[in-house]
Scaffold this motif. Sequence first.
Motif, PDB file in Angstrom:
ATOM      1  N   GLY A  51       0.785  -1.227   0.000  1.00 63.03           N
ATOM      2  CA  GLY A  51       0.000   0.000   0.000  1.00 63.03           C
ATOM      3  C   GLY A  51       0.815   1.273   0.000  1.00 63.03           C
ATOM      4  N   VAL A  52       2.149   1.168   0.029  1.00 62.39           N
ATOM      5  CA  VAL A  52       2.986   2.370   0.095  1.00 62.39           C
ATOM      6  C   VAL A  52       2.874   3.178  -1.191  1.00 62.39           C
ATOM      7  CG1 VAL A  52       5.341   3.224   0.341  1.00 62.39           C
ATOM      8  CG2 VAL A  52       4.575   1.322   1.750  1.00 62.39           C
ATOM      9  N   GLU A  53       2.914   2.512  -2.340  1.00 60.44           N
ATOM     10  CA  GLU A  53       2.791   3.226  -3.618  1.00 60.44           C
ATOM     11  C   GLU A  53       1.405   3.846  -3.765  1.00 60.44           C
ATOM     12  OE1 GLU A  53       4.618   4.139  -6.151  1.00 60.44           O
ATOM     13  OE2 GLU A  53       6.469   3.410  -5.224  1.00 60.44           O
ATOM     14  N   GLU A  54       0.370   3.138  -3.286  1.00 67.90           N
ATOM     15  CA  GLU A  54      -0.983   3.693  -3.323  1.00 67.90           C
ATOM     16  C   GLU A  54      -1.077   4.938  -2.444  1.00 67.90           C
ATOM     17  OE1 GLU A  54      -0.149   0.640  -2.954  1.00 67.90           O
ATOM     18  OE2 GLU A  54      -1.197  -0.582  -4.450  1.00 67.90           O
ATOM     19  N   PHE A  55      -0.384   4.912  -1.323  1.00 68.52           N
ATOM     20  CA  PHE A  55      -0.333   6.066  -0.413  1.00 68.52           C
ATOM     21  C   PHE A  55       0.252   7.271  -1.133  1.00 68.52           C
ATOM     22  CE2 PHE A  55       1.493   7.565   3.939  1.00 68.52           C
ATOM     23  CZ  PHE A  55       0.460   8.470   4.076  1.00 68.52           C
ATOM     24  N   LEU A  56       1.365   7.066  -1.846  1.00 68.58           N
ATOM     25  CA  LEU A  56       2.000   8.152  -2.589  1.00 68.58           C
ATOM     26  C   LEU A  56       1.107   8.623  -3.739  1.00 68.58           C
ATOM     27  CD1 LEU A  56       4.449   9.954  -3.226  1.00 68.58           C
ATOM     28  CD2 LEU A  56       5.363   8.058  -4.586  1.00 68.58           C
ATOM     29  N   SER A  57       0.507   7.692  -4.455  1.00 67.29           N
ATOM     30  CA  SER A  57      -0.344   8.064  -5.593  1.00 67.29           C
ATOM     31  C   SER A  57      -1.519   8.923  -5.149  1.00 67.29           C
ATOM     32  CB  SER A  57      -0.858   6.801  -6.289  1.00 67.29           C
ATOM     33  OG  SER A  57       0.208   6.043  -6.806  1.00 67.29           O
ATOM     34  N   GLU A  58      -2.118   8.567  -4.015  1.00 67.91           N
ATOM     35  CA  GLU A  58      -3.235   9.357  -3.505  1.00 67.91           C
ATOM     36  C   GLU A  58      -2.771  10.742  -3.075  1.00 67.91           C
ATOM     37  OE1 GLU A  58      -7.218  10.092  -2.655  1.00 67.91           O
ATOM     38  OE2 GLU A  58      -6.232   8.496  -3.800  1.00 67.91           O
ATOM     39  N   ALA A  59      -1.570  10.819  -2.505  1.00 59.42           N
ATOM     40  CA  ALA A  59      -1.024  12.121  -2.119  1.00 59.42           C
ATOM     41  C   ALA A  59      -0.788  13.000  -3.343  1.00 59.42           C
ATOM     42  CB  ALA A  59       0.277  11.930  -1.337  1.00 59.42           C
ATOM     43  N   ILE A  60      -0.275  12.414  -4.424  1.00 56.11           N
ATOM     44  CA  ILE A  60      -0.058  13.179  -5.659  1.00 56.11           C
ATOM     45  C   ILE A  60      -1.388  13.689  -6.203  1.00 56.11           C
ATOM     46  CG2 ILE A  60       0.746  13.022  -8.036  1.00 56.11           C
ATOM     47  CD1 ILE A  60       2.823  10.973  -7.076  1.00 56.11           C
ATOM     48  N   ARG A  61      -2.403  12.828  -6.167  1.00 56.97           N
ATOM     49  CA  ARG A  61      -3.728  13.236  -6.662  1.00 56.97           C
ATOM     50  C   ARG A  61      -4.280  14.411  -5.864  1.00 56.97           C
ATOM     51  NH1 ARG A  61      -8.892  13.035  -5.552  1.00 56.97           N
ATOM     52  NH2 ARG A  61      -8.525  12.015  -3.547  1.00 56.97           N
ATOM     53  N   VAL A  62      -4.190  14.307  -4.530  1.00 58.76           N
ATOM     54  CA  VAL A  62      -4.712  15.384  -3.679  1.00 58.76           C
ATOM     55  C   VAL A  62      -3.900  16.662  -3.868  1.00 58.76           C
ATOM     56  CG1 VAL A  62      -5.042  16.101  -1.272  1.00 58.76           C
ATOM     57  CG2 VAL A  62      -5.668  13.787  -1.986  1.00 58.76           C
ATOM     58  N   GLY A  63      -2.590  16.519  -4.063  1.00 54.95           N
ATOM     59  CA  GLY A  63      -1.749  17.694  -4.254  1.00 54.95           C
ATOM     60  C   GLY A  63      -2.065  18.466  -5.514  1.00 54.95           C
ATOM     61  N   LYS A  64      -2.698  17.822  -6.476  1.00 53.19           N
ATOM     62  CA  LYS A  64      -3.034  18.475  -7.742  1.00 53.19           C
ATOM     63  C   LYS A  64      -4.472  18.989  -7.791  1.00 53.19           C
ATOM     64  CE  LYS A  64       0.311  15.874 -10.518  1.00 53.19           C
ATOM     65  NZ  LYS A  64       0.497  14.932 -11.647  1.00 53.19           N
ATOM     66  N   LEU A  65      -5.224  18.867  -6.702  1.00 64.68           N
ATOM     67  CA  LEU A  65      -6.597  19.366  -6.691  1.00 64.68           C
ATOM     68  C   LEU A  65      -6.620  20.871  -6.939  1.00 64.68           C
ATOM     69  CD1 LEU A  65      -8.105  17.433  -3.620  1.00 64.68           C
ATOM     70  CD2 LEU A  65      -8.473  16.952  -6.055  1.00 64.68           C
ATOM     71  N   LYS A  66      -7.623  21.329  -7.651  1.00 65.51           N
ATOM     72  CA  LYS A  66      -7.725  22.762  -7.945  1.00 65.51           C
ATOM     73  C   LYS A  66      -8.204  23.560  -6.750  1.00 65.51           C
ATOM     74  CE  LYS A  66      -8.540  22.060 -12.901  1.00 65.51           C
ATOM     75  NZ  LYS A  66      -9.450  22.320 -14.054  1.00 65.51           N
TER      76      LYS A  66
END
Length: 695
Positions: free
Chosen positions: A148-163
Amino acid sequence: MKIALMGNPNVGKSTVFNALTGSNQQVGNWAGKTVERKSGVIQRANEQIELIDLPGTYSLTAYSQEEIVTREYILREKPDVVMALVDASNIERNLYLVLQILELAPRVVIGLNMMDLANSAGIKILSNKLAQVLNVPVVEIIAAKEQGVEEFLSEAIRVGKLKKDPVRDEVPYPEELERRIQAMEHLFADTIWATKYPLRWLAIKRLERDSEIGQTWRSIPQTSKGSKNNDSCCDSGDSIKYVLQDTDTLPGADLLQAYEVEGWSKDQFEMTIADAKYQYISKILPEFRLHEGPIKRTWTDRLDEWILSPLWGYPIMLIILSVVFWFSFVASAPLGGAVSDGMAWAADMIVGLMQKVQIPVAIQSLVRDGIFAGVGAVLAFVPQIAIFFAFFSLMQDSGYLARAAFLGDRFMQLMGLHGKSFFSLVSGFGCNVPGIMATRTLEDPKDRLITMLINPLIPCVPRLGVMSAVVAAFFPGSMGAVIMISLLSLSMILVMFSAILLRRVVKQRERSAFVMELPLYHIPTLRNILLPTWQKTYSFLRRAWTFILVASIVVWVLSSYPQGVPMDETWAGKMGGWLAFIGQPLGFDWRIMVAIVFGFTAKETTLSTLGILYGVAADASQSIAQAMTGAMTPLGAYTFLVVYMLYIPCLASVVTTYKESHSIGWTSFGVAYNLLLSFIVGWLILHIGMFLGIQ
C-alpha cells in the motif's frame, strides 16, 4: 511537487520514507536545530517529487525542537500535500496529531499503517468510515511489507493536484471557549497575520500565548552545495536557513488580560482545547473502530513482561549489549584483517610502480608510511563501525531501543537528571557531537549543561575502534570482550559520579516528567537496517579520506624531518620529549603522548599517528596495536585505554559544547575536567595494579 511526511514517533515513517526514496536521500540536521532532517527525490510519471520526512512528534505545540521544526516547515514552506501516517493499533492517540495537522494544512492524506498488528490484537479499522468522518482520503498500508505504500503516494499526488482545497468540519469546542476563539479571530481578521497563518489556528495559538507566533523570519538560501554532503552528525542543516528578523507584539493583549481575570489562563486554554480534541476523537471513534471479541494479548505485552521487568530487564539489556559489542569488536576482527591486508597489498603495488618510474624516495615514503599507514589504519576498523551501526539500527527499528531508554531513565533519575538525558548519552556512542546537540530536547538549562558536560565521557565509535584494536592485541579472544565491558562499565560509573558531582556545582530547578511511548515490537526490514548503516559508514569513510588524510600527512612530515635522524630526534620526537614528563607517571612513552595530542583533532587519527610513529607502514590496526606490545605491559595497555577513553574530547565536540552552552567558561571547565579525570583515574589504575602485582 513538495510532499511532507508526518506522524507520531514509531509509526513507521522511516520505513515508508526509505521504501519511496531508496538511496536518493539527503540526511543532515535542520538549520539551527539538533533534529535530523531527511529529504528524498522521487520520480513518478515524468514528475519530480521532493519528499520531506518531518520529525516524529506527538503534537504541534512549541515545546520541543521536533514540534517547532515540523510546524514551522508546514507554515513557511507550505508543502503541496501532507502524508499523515497513523498507527492503526493505537489510532486514538494518533488522531490527536492528525486533527492538529488538519488545522494547518488544507491537503492531507492519511496512511493507516500497521493494519496487520491491529488485526492481530482484535482491532478492526473501517478506513472508508474514517475517511467520511474526517473528509480526508485514507489508504491502508503495511509499511514493513511495503504493502500500500505506492498507493499512499499516488493518492497524495492526486490530492496535491486538486484545484480547490477540501472543506472540512471544525473540531467542536465548548460554547464558552468557542466565544473566546471567535472574539480573537475578529481581532486578527483584518491584520497582516491573517495572511500568514490560518485564522482559526492563529486565534487558538494566541489564546495559548504561543511564543513562536509573532516572529518574522528571513530566509537565506545556502549557496554552498557541499553543506548537504557533510557528515550527518555535523551537518549545518537545511538548504534554507532562517534568521529571526523581528518579534512583533500581537493584537489581543487586553483581551487576554480580561480572560486572565476570568480564570482563563494560558494553561486553562491549553487544557480545555486539548480536552475538546480528545472528546471529539472519543465521540467519532466508534464509527470506524471495532473490537472483534476481547482484546488479545500481543507479543509486545508478553515480551515486555520480561524486558521491562525491574528484575530481568537489566540483565537482558546487559546480554544484548554484550552480544552487540562482541560482534562489533571480536567477530569483526577477520574482516578488519582482510581490509588491512588489502591496504598493504595496494601500498606495495603503488610503491612498486613509483619505483619503476623513479619517483623520489621521499614521495614513496609519504605514500607508504604516511597516506597508507594513516588512512589504512583507520579503514581497518570500518567493519567494526558498520556492524555496530547495523546492530544500533536493528535495536531502533525493532522497538528495543525505546525499552533501553525506559530502563535507562531509572539511572538518570539516580543521577538527578531528566530521563531525556539518556538519549543524549546513547547518541554519544555514535558521535559525541550529535550527543551534545541532542541536549536541546531538555527543557531545563541546568539539565542541559550537566548532560552536555558528561557526554564526552561516553566513548564514541572512533574511540571504540581504537580501543578495540588495542584490546585485540593485548587481550585476545574472549578476554577482549570482558575487557571492553569493564571499560564501558567504568565509563558508566564515571558518568554517574560526574553527574552527581556536577549537580552540586550546577544548581538545578525542579525537573519535568519523562514521557515516552514504547512502540510495538516488529521484525525490522532489511532496508531499514542496511540504509542507515551505509549512510553512517559512508560518511565515516568520506571523512577518513579527507580530514584523516591531511592529519596523516602532517604526522608523517613531523616524524620524517629532519631527514636522516633517529625518530626521537624528529620534530614529532621533540614534541614527544616535551610531553614525556606528563606520560611518565602513567607509563606512556613519547609516541603515545604524541598520538594522544593528535587525537584531539579527531579521535580517528590516533591509530594513524601510532602507525606512522611505530613505523608499521600500511599494515593493519591490529599490527599497530601489536607493535605497542613492545612498549608497554598489559597493565600499561589497560591504563592507556582508560586514559584514551576519558581524556579531552575531539575538537568538534569542544566547539559544539561552546556553541550549545554559549559559555567559554563552562567549555574550558569541561575540557579541564576530562583531562584531570582521565589522568587521575589512569594513575590510580596503574598503581593499584602494580600494588596487586599485575603486570
